[in-house]
Design a protein around this motif. Structure first.
Motif, PDB file in Angstrom:
ATOM      1  N   VAL A  27      10.370   6.485  -2.800  1.00 47.96           N
ATOM      2  CA  VAL A  27      10.684   5.593  -1.681  1.00 47.96           C
ATOM      3  C   VAL A  27       9.381   4.971  -1.163  1.00 47.96           C
ATOM      4  CG1 VAL A  27      11.628   5.432   0.648  1.00 47.96           C
ATOM      5  CG2 VAL A  27      12.757   6.858  -1.033  1.00 47.96           C
ATOM      6  N   GLY A  28       8.325   5.803  -1.149  1.00 46.02           N
ATOM      7  CA  GLY A  28       7.018   5.290  -0.743  1.00 46.02           C
ATOM      8  C   GLY A  28       6.559   4.167  -1.652  1.00 46.02           C
ATOM      9  N   LEU A  29       6.800   4.347  -2.940  1.00 49.02           N
ATOM     10  CA  LEU A  29       6.417   3.311  -3.907  1.00 49.02           C
ATOM     11  C   LEU A  29       7.253   2.041  -3.681  1.00 49.02           C
ATOM     12  CD1 LEU A  29       4.613   2.807  -6.381  1.00 49.02           C
ATOM     13  CD2 LEU A  29       6.509   3.549  -7.807  1.00 49.02           C
ATOM     14  N   TYR A  40       0.825  -1.202   0.000  1.00 47.22           N
ATOM     15  CA  TYR A  40       0.000   0.000   0.000  1.00 47.22           C
ATOM     16  C   TYR A  40       0.863   1.257   0.000  1.00 47.22           C
ATOM     17  CZ  TYR A  40      -3.643   3.260   1.646  1.00 47.22           C
ATOM     18  OH  TYR A  40      -4.530   4.294   1.788  1.00 47.22           O
ATOM     19  N   LEU A  41       0.587   2.130  -0.950  1.00 45.38           N
ATOM     20  CA  LEU A  41       1.190   3.464  -0.930  1.00 45.38           C
ATOM     21  C   LEU A  41       0.082   4.463  -0.627  1.00 45.38           C
ATOM     22  CD1 LEU A  41       3.378   5.610  -1.503  1.00 45.38           C
ATOM     23  CD2 LEU A  41       2.739   5.489  -3.892  1.00 45.38           C
ATOM     24  N   ILE A  65      15.779  -5.783  -1.737  1.00 46.96           N
ATOM     25  CA  ILE A  65      15.826  -4.330  -1.537  1.00 46.96           C
ATOM     26  C   ILE A  65      16.628  -3.673  -2.653  1.00 46.96           C
ATOM     27  CG2 ILE A  65      16.751  -2.534  -0.025  1.00 46.96           C
ATOM     28  CD1 ILE A  65      15.869  -4.296   2.326  1.00 46.96           C
ATOM     29  N   ASP A  66      17.753  -4.298  -3.013  1.00 40.70           N
ATOM     30  CA  ASP A  66      18.561  -3.741  -4.111  1.00 40.70           C
ATOM     31  C   ASP A  66      17.766  -3.695  -5.404  1.00 40.70           C
ATOM     32  OD1 ASP A  66      20.800  -3.148  -2.700  1.00 40.70           O
ATOM     33  OD2 ASP A  66      21.736  -5.115  -3.000  1.00 40.70           O
ATOM     34  N   LYS A  67      17.051  -4.787  -5.660  1.00 35.67           N
ATOM     35  CA  LYS A  67      16.279  -4.873  -6.901  1.00 35.67           C
ATOM     36  C   LYS A  67      15.194  -3.792  -6.937  1.00 35.67           C
ATOM     37  CE  LYS A  67      13.606  -8.168  -9.582  1.00 35.67           C
ATOM     38  NZ  LYS A  67      12.811  -9.384  -9.491  1.00 35.67           N
ATOM     39  N   ILE A  68      14.511  -3.635  -5.814  1.00 34.10           N
ATOM     40  CA  ILE A  68      13.411  -2.667  -5.780  1.00 34.10           C
ATOM     41  C   ILE A  68      13.948  -1.247  -5.825  1.00 34.10           C
ATOM     42  CG2 ILE A  68      11.593  -1.752  -4.290  1.00 34.10           C
ATOM     43  CD1 ILE A  68      11.001  -4.695  -3.557  1.00 34.10           C
ATOM     44  N   ILE A  73       6.168  -1.952  -2.866  1.00 32.94           N
ATOM     45  CA  ILE A  73       6.522  -3.103  -3.700  1.00 32.94           C
ATOM     46  C   ILE A  73       7.271  -4.171  -2.899  1.00 32.94           C
ATOM     47  CG2 ILE A  73       7.688  -3.811  -5.825  1.00 32.94           C
ATOM     48  CD1 ILE A  73       7.433  -0.965  -6.801  1.00 32.94           C
ATOM     49  N   ILE A  74       7.873  -3.774  -1.781  1.00 30.22           N
ATOM     50  CA  ILE A  74       8.688  -4.735  -1.000  1.00 30.22           C
ATOM     51  C   ILE A  74       7.876  -5.972  -0.641  1.00 30.22           C
ATOM     52  CG2 ILE A  74       9.635  -5.055   1.321  1.00 30.22           C
ATOM     53  CD1 ILE A  74      11.543  -3.067   0.710  1.00 30.22           C
ATOM     54  N   GLY A  75       8.478  -7.108  -0.827  1.00 25.57           N
ATOM     55  CA  GLY A  75       7.802  -8.374  -0.565  1.00 25.57           C
ATOM     56  C   GLY A  75       7.043  -8.870  -1.776  1.00 25.57           C
ATOM     57  N   PHE A  76       7.018  -8.073  -2.827  1.00 23.96           N
ATOM     58  CA  PHE A  76       6.272  -8.372  -4.055  1.00 23.96           C
ATOM     59  C   PHE A  76       4.901  -8.957  -3.757  1.00 23.96           C
ATOM     60  CE2 PHE A  76      10.730  -8.506  -5.536  1.00 23.96           C
ATOM     61  CZ  PHE A  76      10.658  -7.434  -6.414  1.00 23.96           C
ATOM     62  N   PRO A  77       4.061  -8.179  -3.071  1.00 24.41           N
ATOM     63  CA  PRO A  77       2.708  -8.668  -2.779  1.00 24.41           C
ATOM     64  C   PRO A  77       1.902  -8.766  -4.076  1.00 24.41           C
ATOM     65  CG  PRO A  77       2.870  -6.362  -2.211  1.00 24.41           C
ATOM     66  CD  PRO A  77       4.245  -6.795  -2.621  1.00 24.41           C
ATOM     67  N   GLU A  78       0.877  -9.599  -4.056  1.00 26.16           N
ATOM     68  CA  GLU A  78       0.131  -9.815  -5.293  1.00 26.16           C
ATOM     69  C   GLU A  78      -0.714  -8.613  -5.680  1.00 26.16           C
ATOM     70  OE1 GLU A  78      -1.639 -13.551  -6.019  1.00 26.16           O
ATOM     71  OE2 GLU A  78      -0.572 -14.459  -4.355  1.00 26.16           O
ATOM     72  N   VAL A  79      -1.119  -7.853  -4.667  1.00 35.62           N
ATOM     73  CA  VAL A  79      -1.959  -6.694  -4.938  1.00 35.62           C
ATOM     74  C   VAL A  79      -1.207  -5.431  -4.541  1.00 35.62           C
ATOM     75  CG1 VAL A  79      -4.104  -5.533  -4.357  1.00 35.62           C
ATOM     76  CG2 VAL A  79      -4.039  -8.014  -4.483  1.00 35.62           C
TER      77      VAL A  79
END
Lengths: 327, 287
Positions: free
Chosen positions: A141-143, A78-79, A113-116, A147-153
């Motif tokens: 950074v908020g975005l 969530y952002l 983290i590096d990838k994101i 994305i961290i954890g690559f959640p499905e939604v």
């Protein structure tokens, strides 16, 4: 993937969200459109479990957000409107903290983290304190946090606010890219932004669903609005004479503001007839030079005006949802 | 939970707060230690803790004011509350982080009785018993401070309110002494108190029928108890205020009475206020 049913949120006497229902399929991008105060952020806050609903259900990937909050929240990144950043942490520390919160495995954490950070282009400020970052960087950074954890939604509340035009196009590309592996809901009050990336568009006003349609249908309707705006060198009478003889033109309207020698007007023509060429020759035969001619796009405001008026008349039949085609 | 604990603990030591707290704590205890034990040549460490217990009034608000208030103000609570971590774990993580800062300070002062023991006989049992009591007392105040912080967005309001609440617990014994002890006025005070409680439940739930019903039923029970067993009301106000007087228990500890009931008392204060904090946050999601 996401199923929202009869969602109601009441603050005292004020209805922030009024009986909202919609579904989002896996791999889709849903655009959530509405003027300020329409209930976009409230709805997103409910979807993510930040606040609770007065009535209704939200099911994310088979988990009800009210009954199984932890399971449902695991699938959501969530952002919020204001990125939830800790000013006293560096970007890397912050993302590390978020990864821990989201229970990312220790072995995958550093790499993820590096990838994101690469994806969101914040690698060059990784060691800086968040309070020293510009608005654009903070937004990114908020975005990254979402994305961290690559959640499905992914639920993104106005992700492009505070970014410059270049960053906006870049972030749109990123969102399109994320679509491959994620289901995305994003909100905005800018129509062009939503129609550029979304598959499905929902327009809400005062907490109510007004239009729900695919982006293609909606934008087709918006661009094909049968209006031309003209600026012509010549007086009103001459123009009136020309237009009245043309069959494809249903009506026309002069603008109130006129500059000496020039006349501005809007021409309405019948469906599916391109009258531009005809108008051009007619005016050139009459020796009235067309200085400017463009088809007017229906703005979000126009849609709102039309749609809200529409929904008012339809309210008696308890029919609030209208298709874009009815506009 | 561990993530929150680590982050909170770090934030105490990346900002000034942690250092200021520990330094201030050590200075005050150090002054008392110098005056009583070194210059006064007393062997009893518990006297220091007894006289220095006022420092909680100033120091605990400094530690706890930003815990939840700052999260709300910066909207970072949106990150915490939408993460797959239950609210109770978030709160416990935060509580443990503050308590760790406080624990560090306590570890340093627990060396002082050892220093004194170089020069004479020190009653270690009472000294360390009261250090443990002092630690539990502080932990209870931290839980109260955390609770206050969760109710506001403003650090200043959180600090002032927790300052007043802790001050009130310190003075509670004195206030209780001024209250009447006969059972008639005790009955009246309790009756008013119950009405206030029912009014608060009305404010929180906005349900007039339920609150009225609650008020009527509780007043009837109270009146019945008063007429059937008036002896029950003898000195009940002092008993009740005594229960809330967190610091009164500590004066027993200083006398060398650290029994299991005192420990349970402090631990249950901690649990009560952590529970209330979780409820406040859950409630704010509903309104």
């Amino acid at each position: 993937m996401i199923e929202v049913k009869n969602l109601v949120k009441q603050y005292g006497n004020h209805l922030a969200v009024d009986n909202l229902s919609f579904t989002v399929e896996k791999g889709q991008i849903l655009g959530f459109l509405g003027p300020n105060g329409a209930g976009k952020s409230t709805t997103m806050n409910i979807l993510t479990g930040y606040i609770s609903a007065t009535e209704g259900t939200v099911v994310v990937d088979g988990h009800d957000i009210f009954d199984e909050p932890e399971e449902a929240k695991k699938c959501i990144g969530y952002l919020p409107e204001l990125p939830p950043l800790y000013p006293d942490l560096t970007v890397r520390e912050y993302l590390n903290f978020v990864a821990d919160l989201k229970q990312v495995k220790r072995s995958e954490k550093a790499q993820m983290i590096d990838k994101i950070m690469n994806m969101t282009k914040v690698t060059d400020v990784a060691g800086r304190l968040i309070k020293h970052l510009s608005k654009g960087y903070k937004q990114r950074v908020g975005l990254a946090q979402a994305i961290i954890g690559f959640p499905e939604v992914l639920i993104l509340d106005e992700p492009t606010v505070g970014l410059d035009p270049m960053q906006i196009t870049w972030i749109r590309d990123l969102i399109k890219d994320l679509k491959k592996n994620h289901t995305i809901i994003l909100s905005s009050h800018i129509l062009s932004e939503v129609s550029a990336v979304c598959d499905q568009i929902i327009i809400i006003n005062k907490g109510r669903l007004i239009v729900s349609d695919s982006a293609d249908n909606l934008s087709k309707h918006i661009t094909g609005s049968n209006q031309l705006h003209l600026q012509v060198k010549g007086d009103k009478e001459a123009i009136q004479n020309i237009l009245q003889t043309m069959e494809a033109v249903s009506s026309f309207e002069f603008d109130k503001e006129t500059i000496d020698g020039f006349t501005s007007l809007t021409v309405y023509y019948r469906d599916n007839q391109d009258v531009r060429e005809e108008i051009f020759y007619a005016f050139s035969d009459a020796r009235c030079a067309i200085i400017e001619m463009h088809s007017t796009h229906m703005s979000l405001e126009d849609i709102f005006l039309e749609v809200t008026q529409d929904s008012k008349t339809k309210e008696d039949n308890k029919e609030v949802t209208v298709n874009a085609g009815d506009l | 939970m561990l993530a929150i604990y680590k982050k909170e603990l770090r934030s105490y030591f990346t900002s000034m707060t942690g250092y200021v707290f520990i330094a201030f704590f050590l200075v005050i205890i150090g002054i008392y230690f110098a005056v009583y034990n070194l210059f006064g040549q007393l062997a009893n460490f518990e006297y220091i803790l007894s006289d220095a217990s006022f420092i909680f009034v100033i120091l605990i608000p400094i530690l706890t004011m930003r815990l939840m208030a700052e999260e709300k103000k910066q909207k970072t609570d949106q990150l915490l509350l939408t993460s797959p971590v239950p609210i109770s774990r978030i709160i416990v993580g935060k509580f443990l982080a503050v308590t760790t800062v406080y624990f560090i300070a306590m570890v340093i002062i627990s060396l002082y009785p050892l220093i004194t023991s170089q020069y004479g006989l020190v009653p270690f049992k009472i000294a360390y018993g009261s250090i443990l009591g002092f630690f539990l007392l502080g932990a209870a105040y931290i839980a109260i401070g955390l609770f206050v912080s969760s109710m506001t967005e403003s650090q200043v309001v959180a600090a002032v309110v927790s300052f007043l609440v802790i001050l009130l617990t310190v003075f509670m014994d004195g206030i209780a002494g001024m209250l009447p002890t006969d059972n008639k006025s005790a009955f009246l005070i309790l009756a008013v108190l119950l009405l206030v409680l029912c009014w608060i439940t009305y404010l929180m739930m906005k349900n007039i029928t339920l609150s009225l019903l609650l008020a009527i039923v509780s007043e009837i029970i109270l009146t019945a108890a008063y007429f059937l067993k008036p002896g029950l009301f003898d000195g009940i106000i002092i008993k009740i205020t005594g229960w809330f007087s967190v610091i009164a228990r500590f004066s027993d500890v200083i006398m060398g009475v650290l029994d299991i009931s005192t420990i349970i008392y402090y631990v249950s204060i901690v649990f009560l206020f952590l529970f209330l904090t979780v409820q406040v946050i859950k409630k704010s999601r509903w309104s």
